[in-house]
Motif scaffolding. Structure first.
Motif, PDB file in Angstrom:
ATOM      1  N   GLY A   1       1.737   6.640  -6.865  1.00 37.88           N
ATOM      2  CA  GLY A   1       0.718   7.601  -7.274  1.00 37.88           C
ATOM      3  C   GLY A   1       1.149   9.032  -7.027  1.00 37.88           C
ATOM      4  N   LEU A   2       1.826   9.276  -5.906  1.00 35.45           N
ATOM      5  CA  LEU A   2       2.278  10.623  -5.561  1.00 35.45           C
ATOM      6  C   LEU A   2       3.336  11.124  -6.533  1.00 35.45           C
TER       7      LEU A   2
ATOM      8  N   MET B   1       0.827  -1.208   0.000  1.00 36.31           N
ATOM      9  CA  MET B   1       0.000   0.000   0.000  1.00 36.31           C
ATOM     10  C   MET B   1       0.863   1.260   0.000  1.00 36.31           C
ATOM     11  N   LEU B   2       1.949   1.234   0.778  1.00 32.56           N
ATOM     12  CA  LEU B   2       2.842   2.390   0.806  1.00 32.56           C
ATOM     13  C   LEU B   2       3.546   2.588  -0.529  1.00 32.56           C
ATOM     14  N   VAL B   3       3.935   1.477  -1.156  1.00 27.05           N
ATOM     15  CA  VAL B   3       4.577   1.562  -2.468  1.00 27.05           C
ATOM     16  C   VAL B   3       3.618   2.173  -3.493  1.00 27.05           C
TER      17      VAL B   3
ATOM     18  N   GLY C   1     -14.026  -5.089 -17.684  1.00 24.16           N
ATOM     19  CA  GLY C   1     -13.391  -5.892 -16.648  1.00 24.16           C
ATOM     20  C   GLY C   1     -11.892  -5.721 -16.556  1.00 24.16           C
ATOM     21  N   GLU C   2     -11.327  -4.730 -17.268  1.00 20.26           N
ATOM     22  CA  GLU C   2      -9.884  -4.465 -17.247  1.00 20.26           C
ATOM     23  C   GLU C   2      -9.621  -3.439 -16.135  1.00 20.26           C
ATOM     24  N   TRP C   3      -9.791  -3.906 -14.899  1.00 20.57           N
ATOM     25  CA  TRP C   3      -9.865  -2.967 -13.775  1.00 20.57           C
ATOM     26  C   TRP C   3      -9.504  -3.699 -12.491  1.00 20.57           C
ATOM     27  N   ASP C   4      -8.975  -2.988 -11.526  1.00 18.90           N
ATOM     28  CA  ASP C   4      -8.702  -3.540 -10.206  1.00 18.90           C
ATOM     29  C   ASP C   4      -8.931  -2.428  -9.193  1.00 18.90           C
ATOM     30  N   TRP C   5     -10.025  -2.536  -8.426  1.00 17.98           N
ATOM     31  CA  TRP C   5     -10.372  -1.479  -7.486  1.00 17.98           C
ATOM     32  C   TRP C   5      -9.307  -1.279  -6.418  1.00 17.98           C
ATOM     33  N   VAL C   6      -8.673  -2.359  -5.987  1.00 22.22           N
ATOM     34  CA  VAL C   6      -7.646  -2.233  -4.946  1.00 22.22           C
ATOM     35  C   VAL C   6      -6.492  -1.374  -5.446  1.00 22.22           C
ATOM     36  N   LEU C   7      -6.045  -1.627  -6.679  1.00 18.93           N
ATOM     37  CA  LEU C   7      -4.937  -0.835  -7.233  1.00 18.93           C
ATOM     38  C   LEU C   7      -5.355   0.624  -7.425  1.00 18.93           C
ATOM     39  N   VAL C   8      -6.522   0.844  -7.988  1.00 18.47           N
ATOM     40  CA  VAL C   8      -6.968   2.215  -8.252  1.00 18.47           C
ATOM     41  C   VAL C   8      -7.108   3.009  -6.960  1.00 18.47           C
ATOM     42  N   LEU C   9      -7.782   2.422  -5.960  1.00 21.07           N
ATOM     43  CA  LEU C   9      -8.008   3.137  -4.706  1.00 21.07           C
ATOM     44  C   LEU C   9      -6.733   3.277  -3.872  1.00 21.07           C
ATOM     45  N   SER C  10      -5.758   2.390  -4.082  1.00 12.94           N
ATOM     46  CA  SER C  10      -4.475   2.527  -3.385  1.00 12.94           C
ATOM     47  C   SER C  10      -3.630   3.631  -3.998  1.00 12.94           C
ATOM     48  N   LEU C  11      -3.734   3.805  -5.314  1.00 10.18           N
ATOM     49  CA  LEU C  11      -2.973   4.848  -5.997  1.00 10.18           C
ATOM     50  C   LEU C  11      -3.645   6.210  -5.899  1.00 10.18           C
ATOM     51  N   ALA C  12      -4.969   6.227  -5.707  1.00  9.58           N
ATOM     52  CA  ALA C  12      -5.741   7.470  -5.768  1.00  9.58           C
ATOM     53  C   ALA C  12      -5.326   8.532  -4.745  1.00  9.58           C
ATOM     54  N   PRO C  13      -5.107   8.192  -3.455  1.00 10.91           N
ATOM     55  CA  PRO C  13      -4.724   9.249  -2.504  1.00 10.91           C
ATOM     56  C   PRO C  13      -3.438   9.977  -2.908  1.00 10.91           C
TER      57      PRO C  13
END
Length: 265
Positions: free
Chosen positions: A8-9, A1-3, A214-226
């Motif tokens: 994202g930052l 998650m930190l990575v 279906g070319e999507w991963d909510w965990v990756l998107v929401l982890s990168l979003a902040p």
């Protein structure tokens, strides 16, 4: 998650500074880090879909910041988006059909050409025709600069930008900014800010198609979003402290680096 937060930052801060969006960092990073750091295999279509999803947050944050500073030409951004938005959906639906290696190398060569044109733009004779849509910008020193565009070239360029954004998940600023600077005489800071507004619409529509397919991963998107939200704001703040000449040089360096990466990897 930190990575993922750090990714994202960094990607979004850099992308907002030069108006490229950050997808040129996120897509290859996901492909490289997927197996080793995340424990999952990230293929090209998934990386592109996630990148476009993250670009929605980056471009929204930076566009709102640029708008508060009066640098976003919202009318021009919406005009380019007339064609870039729908074509981003077309590009997103075609991602899985193209050979990614061949397309990446061809696009990298095209980016090298854009770098050469940007570096030589002071020696290139400016367009002397009549623009139908004319804009003016007054900088902090009081100097006024005129720029503009005609409908057909703007819509054609917007369409290509949207197609590339949806296809590769890189935002499209690598094409839009050189066009704004070389063809339409946009001031560099206005080009950067306006590009992020166009990227927001393209990323929003393109990511919707990837989500539907279906070319999507909510965990990756929401982890990168902040990190993307913070980076979009931070990049816009940093951009206003950079002079126009230095900003163009940073753009050229960024385009050169990613062009070489696309050709060689």
């Amino acid at each position: 998650m930190l990575v993922l937060f750090a990714l994202g930052l960094v990607a979004s801060t850099f992308g907002a500074i030069v108006g490229l969006g950050g997808g040129v960092i996120i897509v290859p990073a996901l492909l490289l880090l997927g197996p080793s750091m995340l424990g999952i295999d990230v293929d090209t279509t998934l990386a592109v879909g996630v990148s476009l999803g993250v670009l929605v947050f980056t471009s929204l944050s930076s566009t709102l910041t640029f708008m508060r500073e009066g640098k976003t030409d919202l009318r021009s951004a919406l005009f380019f988006a007339i064609s870039s938005g729908p074509m981003s959906m077309v590009g997103a639906s075609l991602t899985s059909l193209f050979n990614p290696d061949t397309f990446r190398r061809a696009f990298g060569i095209f980016m090298l050409l854009m770098v050469v044109l940007l570096l030589l733009r002071s020696r290139i004779k400016p367009y002397r025709g009549q623009w139908r849509y004319i804009r003016t910008y007054t900088d902090a020193s009081g100097a006024t600069q005129q720029y503009g565009y005609n409908a057909l070239p703007a819509l054609l360029i917007g369409g290509v930008v949207g197609l590339v954004a949806g296809l590769l998940g890189i935002g499209g600023g690598v094409l839009l900014i050189p066009a704004m600077l070389l063809l339409f005489s946009f001031p560099p800071h206005i080009a950067t800010a306006t590009s992020m507004g166009v990227i927001f619409i393209s990323a929003l529509l393109g990511s919707a198609v990837h989500l539907y397919r279906g070319e999507w991963d909510w965990v990756l998107v929401l982890s990168l979003a902040p990190g993307a939200l913070i980076g979009g704001w931070l990049g816009a703040i940093i951009s206003r402290r950079i002079g126009s000449v230095l900003l163009v040089r940073i753009m050229c360096a960024a385009l050169l680096f990613f062009a070489c990466r696309m050709i060689l990897t």
